[in-house]
Design an enzyme around this catalytic site. Structure first.
Site, PDB file in Angstrom:
ATOM      1  N   SER A 147      70.529  -6.235  68.960  1.00 41.57           N
ATOM      2  CA  SER A 147      70.987  -7.541  68.462  1.00 41.57           C
ATOM      3  C   SER A 147      69.854  -8.316  67.795  1.00 41.57           C
ATOM      4  CB  SER A 147      71.579  -8.366  69.614  1.00 41.57           C
ATOM      5  OG  SER A 147      72.633  -7.658  70.216  1.00 41.57           O
TER       6      SER A 147
HETATM    7  N1  SAM Z   1      71.894  -5.148  74.445  1.00 43.99           N
HETATM    8  C1  SAM Z   1      71.657  -4.172  73.443  1.00 43.99           C
HETATM    9  C2  SAM Z   1      70.216  -4.104  72.977  1.00 43.99           C
HETATM   10  O1  SAM Z   1      69.412  -4.950  73.362  1.00 43.99           O
HETATM   11  O2  SAM Z   1      69.921  -3.148  72.254  1.00 43.99           O
HETATM   12  C3  SAM Z   1      72.572  -4.346  72.268  1.00 43.99           C
HETATM   13  C4  SAM Z   1      73.711  -3.489  72.416  1.00 43.99           C
HETATM   14  S1  SAM Z   1      74.845  -3.158  71.144  1.00 43.99           S
HETATM   15  C5  SAM Z   1      75.049  -4.640  70.239  1.00 43.99           C
HETATM   16  C6  SAM Z   1      76.292  -3.044  72.190  1.00 43.99           C
HETATM   17  C7  SAM Z   1      76.277  -1.874  73.145  1.00 43.99           C
HETATM   18  O3  SAM Z   1      77.427  -1.980  73.987  1.00 43.99           O
HETATM   19  C8  SAM Z   1      76.341  -0.522  72.472  1.00 43.99           C
HETATM   20  O4  SAM Z   1      75.263   0.268  72.874  1.00 43.99           O
HETATM   21  C9  SAM Z   1      77.678   0.059  72.971  1.00 43.99           C
HETATM   22  O5  SAM Z   1      77.661   1.451  73.131  1.00 43.99           O
HETATM   23  C10 SAM Z   1      77.828  -0.668  74.298  1.00 43.99           C
HETATM   24  N2  SAM Z   1      79.205  -0.726  74.820  1.00 43.99           N
HETATM   25  C11 SAM Z   1      80.358  -0.943  74.130  1.00 43.99           C
HETATM   26  N3  SAM Z   1      81.412  -0.938  74.984  1.00 43.99           N
HETATM   27  C12 SAM Z   1      80.899  -0.709  76.231  1.00 43.99           C
HETATM   28  C13 SAM Z   1      81.479  -0.589  77.536  1.00 43.99           C
HETATM   29  N4  SAM Z   1      82.786  -0.689  77.738  1.00 43.99           N
HETATM   30  N5  SAM Z   1      80.657  -0.370  78.596  1.00 43.99           N
HETATM   31  C14 SAM Z   1      79.310  -0.245  78.411  1.00 43.99           C
HETATM   32  N6  SAM Z   1      78.710  -0.341  77.203  1.00 43.99           N
HETATM   33  C15 SAM Z   1      79.493  -0.578  76.131  1.00 43.99           C
END
Ligand code: SAM
Length: 224
Positions: A74
């Site tokens: 992000s």
């Molecule tokens: N917090 C992260 C960082 O600092 O890099 C940003 C993450 S990215 C915007 C969103 C993440 O949420 C992705 O890696 C995606 O695979 C994960 N995600 C989406 N749905 C999810 C779920 N139901 N459970 C766990 N992770 C999930």
């Protein structure tokens, strides 16, 4: 903790200046200055380690960036804002849904007592586990799986942060918030119609919801 690697300290300082400026003028929305506590953590955590080597030049731009598998790390301003909205203390336990690169987990680990973070994409979960281990974050526990239903084993949490956009409020996460706890979550059904929402649960379990800012996140997958 970071092996004295300070080559990027100046770049981090400039990134933090941009965060401060953006927090004061968020394009027509209510200014929300970010606390000094969060800014000092943003000055410390080595974001360049969470980005692939070929893209290190972009590590301290105030922008989101691809981490592969269709996912992103992000924007630093959004990381700072979401962290600040949680108002964490050193004793607090926090659940993160969407470990991704692990950067937000590291920022949370500097603010809270214990971080529980879930990621649904296996290679991302594995990469984050390896890196956070190398960086010495002993207060982060990671789990591969669907975080939209929370992590009941360690609930309730003082804070919950969801870093992917839900198309509706996941009730299991609201239920896993402690009285007095706070949750930040982007909610919206498509990429450009999402709002960052702050949920607060009072001591009687009453829920208050505040719309903070329009945002653009990858979707929360899973079944909730
Ligand atoms: N917090 C992260 C960082 O600092 O890099 C940003 C993450 S990215 C915007 C969103 C993440 O949420 C992705 O890696 C995606 O695979 C994960 N995600 C989406 N749905 C999810 C779920 N139901 N459970 C766990 N992770 C999930």
């Amino acid at each position: 903790m970071f092996g004295g690697d300070d080559r990027y300290a100046e770049a981090r300082r400039r990134m933090v200046e941009e965060i401060v400026a953006m927090a004061l003028e968020p394009g027509g929305y209510t200014p929300r200055p970010i606390s000094e506590k969060v800014l000092s953590v943003m000055k410390k955590v080595p974001r360049h380690r969470f980005i692939s080597e070929g893209s290190i030049y972009a590590a301290y731009y105030n922008r989101p960036f691809s981490i592969g598998h269709g996912q992103t790390i992000s924007q630093p301003y959004i990381v700072a804002l979401m962290t600040d909205l949680l108002a964490l203390d050193k004793q607090d336990s926090v659940l993160e849904v969407g470990t991704g690169s692990g950067y937000q987990s590291a920022v949370l680990a500097e603010m809270a007592g214990k971080v529980y973070s879930m990621e649904i994409i296996e290679p991302l979960a594995a990469r984050a586990a390896k890196l956070l281990g190398e960086l010495g974050y002993a207060n982060i526990q990671l789990k591969l799986g669907d975080g939209s239903k929370g992590w009941p084993e360690y609930a309730p949490f003082d804070g919950i942060i969801v870093t992917a956009a839900a198309d509706h409020m996941p009730q299991p996460l609201v239920d896993q918030l402690k009285p007095g706890g706070r949750m930040v979550i982007p909610v919206g059904s498509w990429q450009y119609a999402q709002e960052l929402i702050l949920i607060t649960k009072d001591q009687d379990g009453m829920i208050r919801q505040e719309n903070v800012l329009p945002v653009s996140f990858v979707p929360l997958t899973g079944r909730y």
